[in-house]
Design a protein around this motif. Structure first.
Motif, PDB file in Angstrom:
ATOM      1  N   ASP A  15       0.499  -1.294  -0.010  1.00 41.00           N
ATOM      2  CA  ASP A  15       0.176  -0.225   0.015  1.00 41.00           C
ATOM      3  C   ASP A  15       1.041   1.262   0.121  1.00 41.00           C
ATOM      4  O   ASP A  15       2.201   1.657   0.597  1.00 41.00           O
ATOM      5  CB  ASP A  15      -0.749   0.587   1.035  1.00 41.00           C
ATOM      6  N   CYS A  17       0.621   5.598   0.194  1.00 45.96           N
ATOM      7  CA  CYS A  17      -0.677   6.860   1.191  1.00 45.96           C
ATOM      8  C   CYS A  17      -0.099   7.705  -0.389  1.00 45.96           C
ATOM      9  O   CYS A  17       0.694   8.302  -1.053  1.00 45.96           O
ATOM     10  CB  CYS A  17       0.218   7.297   2.350  1.00 45.96           C
ATOM     11  N   ASP A  26      -5.289  11.874   3.487  1.00 40.79           N
ATOM     12  CA  ASP A  26      -4.725  10.423   3.033  1.00 40.79           C
ATOM     13  C   ASP A  26      -5.917   9.494   2.617  1.00 40.79           C
ATOM     14  O   ASP A  26      -6.727   9.577   2.821  1.00 40.79           O
ATOM     15  CB  ASP A  26      -4.312   9.843   4.427  1.00 40.79           C
ATOM     16  N   TYR A  28      -5.374   5.546   0.230  1.00 40.55           N
ATOM     17  CA  TYR A  28      -4.333   4.859   0.375  1.00 40.55           C
ATOM     18  C   TYR A  28      -4.291   3.921  -0.921  1.00 40.55           C
ATOM     19  O   TYR A  28      -5.228   3.676  -1.241  1.00 40.55           O
ATOM     20  CB  TYR A  28      -4.272   3.445   1.308  1.00 40.55           C
ATOM     21  N   CYS A  86     -11.732  10.948   1.906  1.00 38.18           N
ATOM     22  CA  CYS A  86     -10.438  11.182   2.764  1.00 38.18           C
ATOM     23  C   CYS A  86     -10.510   9.275   3.729  1.00 38.18           C
ATOM     24  O   CYS A  86     -11.353   9.686   4.566  1.00 38.18           O
ATOM     25  CB  CYS A  86      -9.758  12.325   4.200  1.00 38.18           C
ATOM     26  N   GLY A  87      -9.414   8.671   3.731  1.00 34.60           N
ATOM     27  CA  GLY A  87      -8.981   7.610   4.455  1.00 34.60           C
ATOM     28  C   GLY A  87      -9.078   5.689   3.754  1.00 34.60           C
ATOM     29  O   GLY A  87      -9.583   5.543   4.257  1.00 34.60           O
ATOM     30  N   ARG A  90      -7.432   3.202   4.008  1.00 35.85           N
ATOM     31  CA  ARG A  90      -6.371   3.901   4.585  1.00 35.85           C
ATOM     32  C   ARG A  90      -6.325   2.032   5.954  1.00 35.85           C
ATOM     33  O   ARG A  90      -7.834   1.320   6.565  1.00 35.85           O
ATOM     34  CB  ARG A  90      -6.977   4.255   5.937  1.00 35.85           C
ATOM     35  N   ALA A  94      -2.832   2.687  10.974  1.00 35.09           N
ATOM     36  CA  ALA A  94      -2.978   4.030  10.471  1.00 35.09           C
ATOM     37  C   ALA A  94      -4.088   4.860  11.009  1.00 35.09           C
ATOM     38  O   ALA A  94      -4.039   5.868  11.441  1.00 35.09           O
ATOM     39  CB  ALA A  94      -2.883   4.152   9.063  1.00 35.09           C
ATOM     40  N   ALA A  95      -5.309   4.112  11.069  1.00 32.15           N
ATOM     41  CA  ALA A  95      -6.230   4.837  11.402  1.00 32.15           C
ATOM     42  C   ALA A  95      -6.180   5.703  13.115  1.00 32.15           C
ATOM     43  O   ALA A  95      -5.717   4.304  14.363  1.00 32.15           O
ATOM     44  CB  ALA A  95      -7.691   3.407  11.372  1.00 32.15           C
TER      45      ALA A  95
END
Length: 103
Positions: A15, A17, A26, A28, A86-87, A90, A94-95
């Motif tokens: 992955d 970012c 962000d 991914y 966004c996200g 993710r 990373a959360a």
């Protein structure tokens, strides 16, 4: 696609970012995925500044070649043109980690 859109491909094995400023959003990408960053409104001449770091790339969109004119309304889309939030994808680690731009 034109200069006002920036395709960013993950050619790696893990992955990656895509970090968009000025809001620190962000997204991914899995290996082989391409996301495109562009202005929300058509007709804006957007240029991009990029910063590559281990695990990702940071993009600053700005208008007319002037880095003081940051584009605040932008979109990130996948290869099908679907707008991403966004996200997107993710990883769980990373959360809530307070992910911040490196440097």
């Amino acid at each position: 696609m034109g200069r006002s859109r920036l395709p960013v491909e993950n050619a790696g094995n893990g992955d990656l970012c895509l970090f968009i400023e000025p809001y620190g959003e962000d997204f991914y990408r899995k290996p082989g995925e391409v996301f495109t960053v562009g202005p929300e409104a058509e007709g804006i001449d957007v240029w991009f500044s990029t910063l590559v770091w281990e695990g990702g790339i940071t993009v600053w969109p700005y208008e007319d070649g002037d880095p003081t004119k940051i584009v605040l309304e932008y979109t990130v889309t996948d290869a099908n043109g679907t707008r991403l939030e966004c996200g997107h994808q993710r990883p769980p680690k990373a959360a809530g980690s307070g992910l911040a731009e490196p440097g």
